[in-house]
Design a protein around this motif. Structure first.
Motif, mmCIF file in Angstrom:
data_model
loop_
_atom_site.group_PDB
_atom_site.id
_atom_site.type_symbol
_atom_site.label_atom_id
_atom_site.label_comp_id
_atom_site.label_asym_id
_atom_site.label_seq_id
_atom_site.Cartn_x
_atom_site.Cartn_y
_atom_site.Cartn_z
ATOM 1 N N MET A 1 0.837 -1.188 0.000
ATOM 2 C CA MET A 1 0.000 0.000 0.000
ATOM 3 C C MET A 1 0.880 1.249 0.000
ATOM 4 O O MET A 1 2.050 1.183 0.318
ATOM 5 N N ALA A 2 0.270 2.386 -0.317
ATOM 6 C CA ALA A 2 1.015 3.634 -0.391
ATOM 7 C C ALA A 2 0.074 4.811 -0.158
ATOM 8 O O ALA A 2 -1.143 4.666 -0.190
ATOM 9 N N TYR A 3 0.662 5.951 0.048
ATOM 10 C CA TYR A 3 -0.104 7.187 0.088
ATOM 11 C C TYR A 3 -0.205 7.732 -1.328
ATOM 12 O O TYR A 3 0.661 7.461 -2.173
ATOM 13 N N VAL A 4 -1.264 8.484 -1.583
ATOM 14 C CA VAL A 4 -1.553 8.981 -2.929
ATOM 15 C C VAL A 4 -1.882 10.464 -2.856
ATOM 16 O O VAL A 4 -2.654 10.893 -1.994
ATOM 17 N N ILE A 5 -1.300 11.238 -3.750
ATOM 18 C CA ILE A 5 -1.614 12.666 -3.846
ATOM 19 C C ILE A 5 -2.715 12.821 -4.881
ATOM 20 O O ILE A 5 -2.603 12.332 -6.008
ATOM 21 N N THR A 6 -3.781 13.509 -4.498
ATOM 22 C CA THR A 6 -4.986 13.591 -5.326
ATOM 23 C C THR A 6 -5.150 14.950 -6.011
ATOM 24 O O THR A 6 -4.256 15.786 -5.984
ATOM 25 N N SER A 7 -6.307 15.162 -6.580
ATOM 26 C CA SER A 7 -6.602 16.335 -7.409
ATOM 27 C C SER A 7 -6.410 17.665 -6.698
ATOM 28 O O SER A 7 -6.121 18.670 -7.351
ATOM 29 N N LEU A 8 -6.547 17.714 -5.406
ATOM 30 C CA LEU A 8 -6.401 18.984 -4.690
ATOM 31 C C LEU A 8 -4.993 19.559 -4.840
ATOM 32 O O LEU A 8 -4.803 20.771 -4.739
ATOM 33 N N CYS A 9 -4.023 18.711 -5.104
ATOM 34 C CA CYS A 9 -2.649 19.178 -5.308
ATOM 35 C C CYS A 9 -2.515 19.957 -6.612
ATOM 36 O O CYS A 9 -1.662 20.834 -6.732
ATOM 37 N N GLU A 10 -3.352 19.652 -7.574
ATOM 38 C CA GLU A 10 -3.276 20.338 -8.865
ATOM 39 C C GLU A 10 -3.501 21.843 -8.728
ATOM 40 O O GLU A 10 -2.961 22.619 -9.490
ATOM 41 N N GLU A 11 -4.282 22.234 -7.758
ATOM 42 C CA GLU A 11 -4.550 23.658 -7.543
ATOM 43 C C GLU A 11 -3.495 24.309 -6.642
ATOM 44 O O GLU A 11 -3.222 25.485 -6.749
#
Length: 79
Positions: free
Chosen positions: A1-11
């Motif tokens: 398993m891992a951590y994931v950076i999601t769409s909020l980072c795009e902004e």
């Protein structure tokens, strides 16, 4: 398993996560930061410092954000 950076980072693309990662598995892409799922040790340090709460444990990804795990995999396959 891992951590994931999601769409909020795009902004936001703040980058605090990079500084706290003990295994240096976070890289900046053109549109956002990415966590290498094969290197991530699941420590959660990145999640706690993200100013926009864009980072989730893989199993806790909100609906609609699951595609960001595959996006990260593709990013590290192509780099």
């Amino acid at each position: 398993m891992a951590y994931v950076i999601t769409s909020l980072c795009e902004e936001e693309k703040a980058g605090e996560c990079v500084a706290v990662c003990p295994v240096d598995c976070i890289r900046e892409g053109d549109d956002q930061f990415y966590i290498d799922p094969d290197v991530c040790i699941d420590c959660g340090a990145c999640e706690g410092v993200c100013p926009v709460q864009a980072i989730f444990y893989e199993e806790d990804l909100p609906e609609g954000e699951v595609l960001y795990l595959e996006k990260a995999r593709k990013f590290f396959t192509n780099t």
